[in-house]
Design a protein around this motif. Structure first.
Motif, PDB file in Angstrom:
ATOM      1  N   GLY A 287      -0.981   6.559  13.285  1.00  0.00           N
ATOM      2  CA  GLY A 287      -1.900   7.633  12.946  1.00  0.00           C
ATOM      3  C   GLY A 287      -2.283   7.543  11.477  1.00  0.00           C
ATOM      4  O   GLY A 287      -2.744   6.509  10.997  1.00  0.00           O
ATOM      5  N   ASP A 288      -2.056   8.641  10.733  1.00  0.00           N
ATOM      6  CA  ASP A 288      -2.382   8.661   9.305  1.00  0.00           C
ATOM      7  C   ASP A 288      -1.216   8.195   8.439  1.00  0.00           C
ATOM      8  O   ASP A 288      -1.339   8.147   7.214  1.00  0.00           O
ATOM      9  CB  ASP A 288      -2.785  10.084   8.883  1.00  0.00           C
ATOM     10  N   PHE A 289      -0.091   7.877   9.067  1.00  0.00           N
ATOM     11  CA  PHE A 289       1.090   7.482   8.300  1.00  0.00           C
ATOM     12  C   PHE A 289       1.171   5.955   8.191  1.00  0.00           C
ATOM     13  O   PHE A 289       0.993   5.237   9.171  1.00  0.00           O
ATOM     14  CB  PHE A 289       2.366   8.009   8.955  1.00  0.00           C
ATOM     15  N   HIS A 290       1.470   5.487   6.991  1.00  0.00           N
ATOM     16  CA  HIS A 290       1.634   4.053   6.733  1.00  0.00           C
ATOM     17  C   HIS A 290       3.080   3.792   6.321  1.00  0.00           C
ATOM     18  O   HIS A 290       3.557   4.362   5.332  1.00  0.00           O
ATOM     19  CB  HIS A 290       0.689   3.586   5.623  1.00  0.00           C
ATOM     20  N   PRO A 311       6.060  -3.002  -3.828  1.00  0.00           N
ATOM     21  CA  PRO A 311       5.238  -3.755  -4.790  1.00  0.00           C
ATOM     22  C   PRO A 311       4.988  -5.201  -4.363  1.00  0.00           C
ATOM     23  O   PRO A 311       3.863  -5.705  -4.476  1.00  0.00           O
ATOM     24  CB  PRO A 311       6.073  -3.688  -6.082  1.00  0.00           C
ATOM     25  N   GLY A 312       6.018  -5.878  -3.861  1.00  0.00           N
ATOM     26  CA  GLY A 312       5.856  -7.276  -3.466  1.00  0.00           C
ATOM     27  C   GLY A 312       4.968  -7.462  -2.257  1.00  0.00           C
ATOM     28  O   GLY A 312       4.206  -8.433  -2.167  1.00  0.00           O
ATOM     29  N   LEU A 313       5.053  -6.541  -1.308  1.00  0.00           N
ATOM     30  CA  LEU A 313       4.277  -6.668  -0.073  1.00  0.00           C
ATOM     31  C   LEU A 313       2.819  -6.254  -0.241  1.00  0.00           C
ATOM     32  O   LEU A 313       2.004  -6.524   0.641  1.00  0.00           O
ATOM     33  CB  LEU A 313       4.907  -5.836   1.045  1.00  0.00           C
ATOM     34  N   THR A 314       2.500  -5.595  -1.334  1.00  0.00           N
ATOM     35  CA  THR A 314       1.131  -5.095  -1.520  1.00  0.00           C
ATOM     36  C   THR A 314       0.522  -5.574  -2.841  1.00  0.00           C
ATOM     37  O   THR A 314      -0.411  -6.364  -2.856  1.00  0.00           O
ATOM     38  CB  THR A 314       1.111  -3.556  -1.462  1.00  0.00           C
ATOM     39  N   LEU A 315       1.066  -5.144  -3.948  1.00  0.00           N
ATOM     40  CA  LEU A 315       0.492  -5.481  -5.252  1.00  0.00           C
ATOM     41  C   LEU A 315       0.532  -6.979  -5.518  1.00  0.00           C
ATOM     42  O   LEU A 315      -0.396  -7.541  -6.110  1.00  0.00           O
ATOM     43  CB  LEU A 315       1.239  -4.741  -6.365  1.00  0.00           C
ATOM     44  N   ALA A 316       1.600  -7.635  -5.079  1.00  0.00           N
ATOM     45  CA  ALA A 316       1.744  -9.071  -5.335  1.00  0.00           C
ATOM     46  C   ALA A 316       0.750  -9.913  -4.559  1.00  0.00           C
ATOM     47  O   ALA A 316       0.523 -11.078  -4.889  1.00  0.00           O
ATOM     48  CB  ALA A 316       3.169  -9.528  -5.020  1.00  0.00           C
ATOM     49  N   VAL A 317       0.147  -9.331  -3.513  1.00  0.00           N
ATOM     50  CA  VAL A 317      -0.884 -10.054  -2.750  1.00  0.00           C
ATOM     51  C   VAL A 317      -2.242  -9.371  -2.927  1.00  0.00           C
ATOM     52  O   VAL A 317      -3.129  -9.479  -2.081  1.00  0.00           O
ATOM     53  CB  VAL A 317      -0.503 -10.165  -1.255  1.00  0.00           C
ATOM     54  N   ARG A 320      -3.832  -3.399  -3.413  1.00  0.00           N
ATOM     55  CA  ARG A 320      -3.475  -2.139  -4.068  1.00  0.00           C
ATOM     56  C   ARG A 320      -3.711  -0.938  -3.161  1.00  0.00           C
ATOM     57  O   ARG A 320      -2.935   0.028  -3.158  1.00  0.00           O
ATOM     58  CB  ARG A 320      -4.282  -1.998  -5.353  1.00  0.00           C
ATOM     59  N   GLU A 321      -4.772  -0.990  -2.373  1.00  0.00           N
ATOM     60  CA  GLU A 321      -5.072   0.135  -1.482  1.00  0.00           C
ATOM     61  C   GLU A 321      -3.946   0.338  -0.472  1.00  0.00           C
ATOM     62  O   GLU A 321      -3.610   1.476  -0.123  1.00  0.00           O
ATOM     63  CB  GLU A 321      -6.395  -0.106  -0.759  1.00  0.00           C
ATOM     64  N   GLU A 322      -3.352  -0.757  -0.013  1.00  0.00           N
ATOM     65  CA  GLU A 322      -2.252  -0.642   0.938  1.00  0.00           C
ATOM     66  C   GLU A 322      -1.036   0.000   0.269  1.00  0.00           C
ATOM     67  O   GLU A 322      -0.310   0.785   0.892  1.00  0.00           O
ATOM     68  CB  GLU A 322      -1.890  -2.024   1.502  1.00  0.00           C
ATOM     69  N   PHE A 323      -0.790  -0.339  -1.001  1.00  0.00           N
ATOM     70  CA  PHE A 323       0.278   0.330  -1.755  1.00  0.00           C
ATOM     71  C   PHE A 323       0.047   1.839  -1.756  1.00  0.00           C
ATOM     72  O   PHE A 323       0.961   2.632  -1.481  1.00  0.00           O
ATOM     73  CB  PHE A 323       0.321  -0.199  -3.191  1.00  0.00           C
ATOM     74  N   GLU A 324      -1.177   2.234  -2.070  1.00  0.00           N
ATOM     75  CA  GLU A 324      -1.494   3.662  -2.161  1.00  0.00           C
ATOM     76  C   GLU A 324      -1.371   4.353  -0.807  1.00  0.00           C
ATOM     77  O   GLU A 324      -0.933   5.510  -0.729  1.00  0.00           O
ATOM     78  CB  GLU A 324      -2.895   3.835  -2.739  1.00  0.00           C
TER      79      GLU A 324
END
Length: 646
Positions: A287-290, A311-317, A320-324
């Motif tokens: 749903g709306d949860f990540h 950070p490694g799974l998102t920012l490192a690749v 950034r939107e996925e981090f947020e």
């Protein structure tokens, strides 16, 4: 030559092929996992394994496997492979495998006489559906393909056996059937993209064994239900697509959907791309949860793992939107926890005492990837709320003492990442002042003070500065010993002198109470006693209780879990610490250390990293086949290296 390709010689040798596994996920909790020869060796393996929230919080194996049979001139050649009692494998379809390639999607090429057939598998993103495409590359006469589904309809933590309660009824759908073995489960739709004949010949295949479960000291056999088989004509050059999902699909769209999903995949043509693909597999959108799943095939979303991995799974690749998105879900969980209200989302172990501190560390990485101003604007209130929650002693197991250190009770319950238990008690009762908890605390105080130093919260920043000053002095007095390394935990007169990797965080973090010489002494001890090609040992061989091999029964493995096994995720912090001390001159050393992880791309879970390794040679991979923190930290170090190499 493909980066992830295995030839016939390896594939037909089961001692080589069975230990190698593949994993594909749909980013919504469902997955496909098996060996590269499609012989299931774990109870967690299956072609279609999905969450069924109506039943429980576990994953469930609906479609265990699919046996293919090539039929020519009435002769049948079964390409399937299962293990039965007495180390018997049948029908030995692996002997027809010519090669296996999983650079973009898993592709198996079979040769049966003059027939050359390829099988490609792809999981549809955000949908509980697996697609398998069969292409007949060559054939000298009329060819039929039979597909025999093996159904389980059971939790990944249990087994199914022949019984009279299983529902044998099925209903025809467009180019296929739907069926459901037990109440509460969704119906399983099995369809092909062209007309076929379904032959209803219900039977149980009894005594299928899972050797990986046997190794782990568990029950290891079950019976699987086969309702019959699909039979379809296939011509030279033709492709036939099979779909298994929990909803009906328009069969006219199967080919196009398959091609779209394949085009959407990043080729695993390098070490970095393997890790990036693996990183994507831990994302779980509900749903709306990540969420970030801690690992496959049995882990859920655990709070500490999520913040360490994020950070490694998102920012490192560069995502950034996925981090947020993940942090948006995490922020709700943090607010729920801090305000003592029911959790709105499924993030487990939020009350562990170091979790909020790891959340601050994750946001610190966001600030470095963006700017401190952007981090303060987006997450400033959250950071302030976390720090005040701890300073005001509102956490039920994190007590701020007058000396500025955080005290944690870990006698009755494991409270850190070293969380193995046996008979309800922690194997390692880390309690009192715990070294990485206080390293995290000092780092958090300094970071939050720095981002609030200017503006309306300058007074707040000064208070944190004062707190950090007291914490730093007490940290050195309590943890640093005359041998130059840090005690693992201290509780009154009880001091743990074991050489463990948790002291490395004090060197790796941006803010440390140690000076450069003290950091180097810690790094030297870790390098000398804990460093392996696969990560840092959880305990030095020179310390009492060293047990480097994660093997045996559940109890034996629990006792060994953090007593000498090597953990790749710790290597990320070790390499960061090494670069802090040696800077540019340390680059070649760090790059050499990464070779040990690149070697793993063709072992264990192909293209990923397992949970842990034995602490002694040959450093065999153990535990979960794919572990989020390991992938994340290696990716984070690769990103850090790229900045040094600019």
């Amino acid at each position: 030559m493909s980066y992830l390709r295995f030839d016939k010689t390896l594939m037909v040798n089961l001692e080589e092929s069975l230990p190698r596994e593949i994993l594909r996920t749909n980013k919504s909790g469902a997955y496909h996992c098996t060996t590269i020869v499609d012989c299931n060796t774990r109870k967690y393996h299956g072609l279609l394994v999905i969450p069924v929230p109506e039943l429980d919080d576990e994953n469930h194996v609906l479609l265990s496997s699919l046996d293919e049979t090539v039929v020519q001139h009435g002769a049948e050649f079964n390409l399937g492979l299962h293990k039965y009692q007495g180390n018997n494998f049948s029908p030995n379809g692996h002997k027809y495998v010519r090669e296996f390639d999983c650079e973009k999607v898993p592709v198996t090429t079979y040769r049966v006489g003059g027939v050359i057939l390829t099988k490609e598998k792809v999981f549809v993103h955000y949908e509980n559906r697996i697609l398998i495409r069969y292409t007949l590359l060559d054939a000298h006469s009329a060819t039929k393909l039979r597909l025999r589904p093996f159904l389980a309809f059971r939790s990944v933590r249990s087994y199914t056996h022949q019984n009279n309660q299983a529902n044998r009824e099925y209903t025809e759908t467009e180019n296929g059937i739907k069926t459901c073995m037990y109440p509460g489960y969704p119906e399983l739709y099995m369809q092909l993209n062209k007309k076929n004949d379904f032959h209803f010949i219900p039977d149980w295949y009894r005594g299928i064994e899972y050797p990986k479960e046997q190794e782990r000291g568990y029950d290891f056999n079950e019976d699987l239900y086969v309702p019959g088989y699909f039979e379809v004509d296939i011509k030279k050059g033709e492709s036939v697509v099979f779909s298994a999902g929990i909803s009906e699909f328009s069969t006219r769209k199967l080919k196009r959907t398959f091609e779209y999903e394949v085009a959407d995949r990043t080729p695993r043509d390098s070490f970095y791309h393997c890790l990036k693909n693996s990183a994507h597999q831990f994302h779980n959108k509900q749903g709306d949860f990540h969420y970030i799943l801690a690992g496959y095939p049995w882990f859920k979303c655990r709070a500490r793992d999520m913040f360490v991995s994020l950070p490694g799974l998102t920012l490192a690749v560069d995502e950034r939107e996925e981090f947020e998105n993940v942090m948006m879900t995490a922020e709700k969980a943090i607010h729920n926890y801090i305000n003592n209200s029911p959790l709105e989302c499924r993030i487990y172990e939020m009350n562990d005492p170091d979790v909020l501190l790891w959340a601050v560390w994750a946001l610190q990485q966001y600030a470095k990837d963006t700017t401190r101003d952007q981090c303060r604007s987006k997450y400033g209130e959250l950071l302030k709320e976390i720090i005040e929650f701890i300073r005001l002693r509102r956490h039920d197991n994190l007590f701020l003492h007058e000396n500025g250190l955080l005290y944690t009770n870990g006698l009755d319950k494991a409270v850190t990442w070293m969380n193995s238990t046996t008979e309800g008690r922690p194997v390692i009762a880390r309690t009192g002042y715990i070294v990485e908890v206080n390293a995290l605390w000092y780092n958090a105080l300094c970071f939050v003070a720095d981002i609030f130093r200017d503006g309306d919260y300058a007074t707040f920043a000064k208070a944190l500065d004062k707190q950090a000053e007291a914490t730093a002095q007490s940290f050195i007095n309590v943890f640093r010993n005359e041998y130059g390394y840090l005690l693992d935990y201290v509780d009154g007169n009880m001091m743990d002198w074991s050489v463990r990797p948790n002291m490395i965080f004090t060197v790796a973090f941006d803010y440390s109470p140690l000076d450069r010489l003290q950091k180097k002494q810690v790094l030297d001890i870790v390098t000398k006693e804990l460093l392996t090609p696969k990560g840092l040992r959880s305990l030095s061989p020179k310390s009492g209780g060293y047990n480097p091999n994660y093997v045996g029964t559940q109890r034996e493995r629990d006792l060994a879990y953090h007593q000498g096994t090597a953990w790749p995720w710790l290597m990320g912090f070790y390499m960061e610490a090494y670069l802090r001390i040696y800077k540019m001159s340390g680059l070649s050393f760090v790059e050499r250390q990464l070779i040990g992880f690149e070697d793993e791309m063709t072992n264990h879970c192909v293209g990923s990293l397992p949970e842990l390794f034995d602490g002694n040679p040959p450093f065999k991979g153990r535990g979960a086949v794919s572990f989020a923190m390991n992938i994340a930290e290696i990716l984070r170090i690769l990103k850090l290296l790229s900045k040094y190499n600019l």
